[in-house]
Scaffold this motif. Structure first.
Motif, mmCIF file in Angstrom:
data_model
loop_
_atom_site.group_PDB
_atom_site.id
_atom_site.type_symbol
_atom_site.label_atom_id
_atom_site.label_comp_id
_atom_site.label_asym_id
_atom_site.label_seq_id
_atom_site.Cartn_x
_atom_site.Cartn_y
_atom_site.Cartn_z
ATOM 1 N N PHE A 209 -3.038 5.019 -23.068
ATOM 2 C CA PHE A 209 -1.856 4.792 -22.241
ATOM 3 C C PHE A 209 -2.164 4.956 -20.756
ATOM 4 C CE2 PHE A 209 1.751 6.742 -19.953
ATOM 5 C CZ PHE A 209 2.611 5.653 -19.958
ATOM 6 N N LYS A 210 -2.930 5.974 -20.396
ATOM 7 C CA LYS A 210 -3.214 6.249 -18.995
ATOM 8 C C LYS A 210 -4.034 5.144 -18.328
ATOM 9 C CE LYS A 210 -2.960 11.301 -19.277
ATOM 10 N NZ LYS A 210 -3.686 12.577 -19.076
ATOM 11 N N GLU A 211 -4.677 4.304 -19.129
ATOM 12 C CA GLU A 211 -5.505 3.231 -18.580
ATOM 13 C C GLU A 211 -4.839 1.862 -18.688
ATOM 14 O OE1 GLU A 211 -9.369 3.322 -20.378
ATOM 15 O OE2 GLU A 211 -9.513 5.519 -20.232
ATOM 16 N N ASN A 212 -3.628 1.808 -19.219
ATOM 17 C CA ASN A 212 -3.000 0.509 -19.441
ATOM 18 C C ASN A 212 -2.357 -0.029 -18.164
ATOM 19 O OD1 ASN A 212 0.188 -0.167 -19.899
ATOM 20 N ND2 ASN A 212 -0.145 2.058 -19.940
ATOM 21 N N ASP A 213 -2.278 -1.366 -18.078
ATOM 22 C CA ASP A 213 -1.683 -2.047 -16.923
ATOM 23 C C ASP A 213 -0.379 -2.747 -17.287
ATOM 24 O OD1 ASP A 213 -3.854 -1.355 -15.304
ATOM 25 O OD2 ASP A 213 -4.967 -3.154 -15.864
ATOM 26 N N LEU A 214 0.204 -2.385 -18.435
ATOM 27 C CA LEU A 214 1.340 -3.129 -18.944
ATOM 28 C C LEU A 214 2.681 -2.450 -18.714
ATOM 29 C CD1 LEU A 214 -0.229 -4.303 -22.337
ATOM 30 C CD2 LEU A 214 -0.165 -5.514 -20.141
ATOM 31 N N THR A 215 2.760 -1.142 -18.888
ATOM 32 C CA THR A 215 4.034 -0.433 -18.757
ATOM 33 C C THR A 215 3.802 1.024 -18.398
ATOM 34 O OG1 THR A 215 6.038 0.264 -19.941
ATOM 35 C CG2 THR A 215 4.047 0.032 -21.252
ATOM 36 N N SER A 216 4.779 1.603 -17.721
ATOM 37 C CA SER A 216 4.726 3.037 -17.416
ATOM 38 C C SER A 216 5.527 3.845 -18.433
ATOM 39 C CB SER A 216 5.283 3.301 -16.005
ATOM 40 O OG SER A 216 6.659 2.944 -15.921
ATOM 41 N N ASP A 217 6.065 3.157 -19.447
ATOM 42 C CA ASP A 217 6.857 3.829 -20.489
ATOM 43 C C ASP A 217 5.940 4.178 -21.666
ATOM 44 O OD1 ASP A 217 8.581 3.912 -23.046
ATOM 45 O OD2 ASP A 217 10.077 3.979 -21.453
ATOM 46 N N LYS A 218 5.690 5.459 -21.847
ATOM 47 C CA LYS A 218 4.733 5.919 -22.853
ATOM 48 C C LYS A 218 5.196 5.603 -24.266
ATOM 49 C CE LYS A 218 1.869 9.909 -24.016
ATOM 50 N NZ LYS A 218 1.547 11.331 -23.662
ATOM 51 N N GLU A 219 6.479 5.788 -24.552
ATOM 52 C CA GLU A 219 6.982 5.581 -25.906
ATOM 53 C C GLU A 219 6.961 4.106 -26.305
ATOM 54 O OE1 GLU A 219 7.542 7.990 -28.113
ATOM 55 O OE2 GLU A 219 6.737 9.242 -26.502
ATOM 56 N N ARG A 220 7.341 3.233 -25.396
ATOM 57 C CA ARG A 220 7.318 1.806 -25.721
ATOM 58 C C ARG A 220 5.877 1.310 -25.870
ATOM 59 N NH1 ARG A 220 12.195 1.906 -22.362
ATOM 60 N NH2 ARG A 220 13.933 1.166 -23.669
ATOM 61 N N ARG A 223 4.757 2.421 -29.261
ATOM 62 C CA ARG A 223 5.398 1.598 -30.284
ATOM 63 C C ARG A 223 4.573 0.333 -30.558
ATOM 64 N NH1 ARG A 223 11.143 -0.012 -28.397
ATOM 65 N NH2 ARG A 223 10.028 -1.672 -27.303
ATOM 66 N N THR A 224 4.100 -0.298 -29.491
ATOM 67 C CA THR A 224 3.266 -1.484 -29.653
ATOM 68 C C THR A 224 1.959 -1.138 -30.349
ATOM 69 O OG1 THR A 224 4.210 -2.523 -27.683
ATOM 70 C CG2 THR A 224 2.088 -3.357 -28.446
ATOM 71 N N GLN A 225 1.367 -0.017 -29.980
ATOM 72 C CA GLN A 225 0.131 0.418 -30.631
ATOM 73 C C GLN A 225 0.339 0.625 -32.127
ATOM 74 O OE1 GLN A 225 -0.859 3.874 -28.130
ATOM 75 N NE2 GLN A 225 -2.732 2.812 -27.547
ATOM 76 N N MET A 226 1.459 1.206 -32.505
ATOM 77 C CA MET A 226 1.746 1.464 -33.918
ATOM 78 C C MET A 226 1.903 0.157 -34.693
ATOM 79 S SD MET A 226 1.544 4.685 -34.181
ATOM 80 C CE MET A 226 2.181 4.904 -35.848
ATOM 81 N N LEU A 227 2.511 -0.843 -34.065
ATOM 82 C CA LEU A 227 2.636 -2.148 -34.712
ATOM 83 C C LEU A 227 1.267 -2.778 -34.934
ATOM 84 C CD1 LEU A 227 5.683 -3.537 -32.700
ATOM 85 C CD2 LEU A 227 5.660 -3.109 -35.169
ATOM 86 N N VAL A 228 0.389 -2.682 -33.931
ATOM 87 C CA VAL A 228 -0.954 -3.249 -34.049
ATOM 88 C C VAL A 228 -1.744 -2.528 -35.136
ATOM 89 C CG1 VAL A 228 -3.148 -3.637 -32.858
ATOM 90 C CG2 VAL A 228 -0.992 -4.065 -31.675
ATOM 91 N N ARG A 229 -1.570 -1.224 -35.240
ATOM 92 C CA ARG A 229 -2.290 -0.469 -36.267
ATOM 93 C C ARG A 229 -1.889 -0.911 -37.670
ATOM 94 N NH1 ARG A 229 -1.534 5.520 -33.529
ATOM 95 N NH2 ARG A 229 -2.859 5.138 -31.672
ATOM 96 N N LYS A 230 -0.666 -1.356 -37.834
ATOM 97 C CA LYS A 230 -0.222 -1.827 -39.145
ATOM 98 C C LYS A 230 -0.873 -3.151 -39.522
ATOM 99 C CE LYS A 230 3.611 -1.106 -41.108
ATOM 100 N NZ LYS A 230 5.006 -1.053 -41.613
ATOM 101 N N ARG A 231 -1.196 -3.951 -38.515
ATOM 102 C CA ARG A 231 -1.840 -5.253 -38.754
ATOM 103 C C ARG A 231 -2.736 -5.559 -37.556
ATOM 104 N NH1 ARG A 231 0.430 -9.702 -42.150
ATOM 105 N NH2 ARG A 231 -0.821 -11.564 -41.765
ATOM 106 N N PRO A 232 -3.947 -5.000 -37.523
ATOM 107 C CA PRO A 232 -4.837 -5.147 -36.356
ATOM 108 C C PRO A 232 -5.089 -6.589 -35.938
ATOM 109 C CG PRO A 232 -5.661 -3.455 -37.832
ATOM 110 C CD PRO A 232 -4.527 -4.121 -38.551
ATOM 111 N N SER A 233 -5.058 -7.529 -36.874
ATOM 112 C CA SER A 233 -5.346 -8.927 -36.541
ATOM 113 C C SER A 233 -4.257 -9.567 -35.693
ATOM 114 C CB SER A 233 -5.524 -9.747 -37.822
ATOM 115 O OG SER A 233 -4.336 -9.757 -38.597
#
Length: 325
Positions: A209-220, A223-233
């Motif tokens: 999160f600290k290195e991302n350029d997409l959002t300053s909202d940690k929870e959102r 949330r995206t990371q959790m979705l990707v973990r469910k289906r990495p492809s």
């Protein structure tokens, strides 16, 4: 209105293949989701999701298109907010990303030969599904790459959209000269399907999160990371040389003299001055070329303003509510 409502209710996805969609325990798809694959004229399957209003009066239809390397599930929250405002919503994963079919064997690479192919896919969804079955007015919304392609749709289909919203549209990059040079060099000793030199593919490794350029909202972001973990492809690793060349070709088109000036659609552009993904200066330049354009600048947001902190999203929604018909 009665005839229109009956037509909407008669729309059936039975002719299409059902498509999967992701949910989390605390992040569900809005009620009424229909998820299916639509075959394009070259055989590629595009995943489409829609939500049709069930109540007697629909405010219209939101055609919501994601950015590069995104997927429909990221926008459940935003989709629900439009549904709550009385709109039907439809969106699809661009070919080569999300759960739409890939164009090359390596499913982790972002590949497209020309954005005209994306234009054709959008046009098919527009003519085959939206035009006959979804209520008017039609509002086109695009984020990042989706903003660039939606702007192109406003140009190509001048009578289809009454309003449009472009969120951090991909209209230019700060390092364009480097990208063009890298792409040109690769033409001599690399394949179009190879990763673009200097693009730093993540090879499937999460960005903290600290290195991302997409959002300053940690929870959102989580949330995206959790979705990707469910289906990495569902998430790509990096861009190919072919993708870079396709982007450069589209930039040349939209920067042609009198191209933007021909667009009459009422457009709201949401621009992050702090954007590290796209060049906000190019967004401002484009806004000045459009006939009917309102620009809102955010000082402290990152690239994905729809995924930002509530304090910024509240301002965003107030602007959208005052803009939409």
């Amino acid at each position: 209105m009665f005839v229109l409502r009956m037509t909407m209710e008669e729309f059936s996805i039975s002719k299409y293949q059902k498509a999967p969609y992701l949910e989390l325990d605390d992040y569900k798809a809005p009620d009424g989701i229909e998820s299916y694959f639509v075959n394009m004229n070259d055989g590629i399957k595009i995943r489409v999701c829609h939500w049709l209003q069930k109540k007697g009066k629909s405010a219209g239809t939101i055609f919501l298109q994601q950015g590069h390397n995104e997927f429909i599930e990221k926008y459940y929250e935003t989709i629900q907010e439009f549904i709550d405002r009385g709109y039907s919503v439809i969106c699809f994963d661009w070919r080569g990303q999300g759960m739409s079919e890939r164009m090359i064997d390596n499913i982790n690479k972002s590949y497209i030969t020309d954005f005209k192919r994306h234009d054709k896919d959008l046009e098919k969804i527009l003519k085959e599904i939206i035009d006959p079955f979804f209520s008017k007015p039609l509002i086109g919304i695009g984020h990042s790459m989706g903003g660039c392609l939606m702007l192109s749709a406003f140009h190509s289909h001048p009578t289809k959209f009454t309003h449009g919203i472009l969120s951090s549209p991909m209209l230019g990059f700060k390092n364009e000269n480097f990208l063009r040079t890298a792409s040109s060099i690769m033409n001599f000793f690399k394949k179009d399907t190879d990763y673009l030199i200097g693009s730093k593919p993540n090879m499937g490794i999460e960005t903290p999160f600290k290195e991302n350029d997409l959002t300053s909202d940690k929870e959102r972001y989580k949330r995206t990371q959790m979705l990707v973990r469910k289906r990495p492809s569902i998430r790509l690793w990096g861009v190919t040389n072919s993708f870079a060349k396709a982007v450069n070709k589209r930039f040349k088109i939209i920067r042609e003299k009198n191209w933007a000036e021909k667009i009459n659609t009422n457009i709201l552009i949401i621009n992050s001055l702090n954007d590290k993904v796209v060049f906000s200066k190019k967004t401002i330049e484009m806004s000045k070329r459009l006939k009917n354009c309102d620009l809102i600048n955010f000082d402290n947001c990152e690239h994905e303003i729809f995924m930002e902190k509530d304090i910024y999203r509240d301002i965003l929604w107030n602007k959208i509510d005052n803009f939409l018909p």
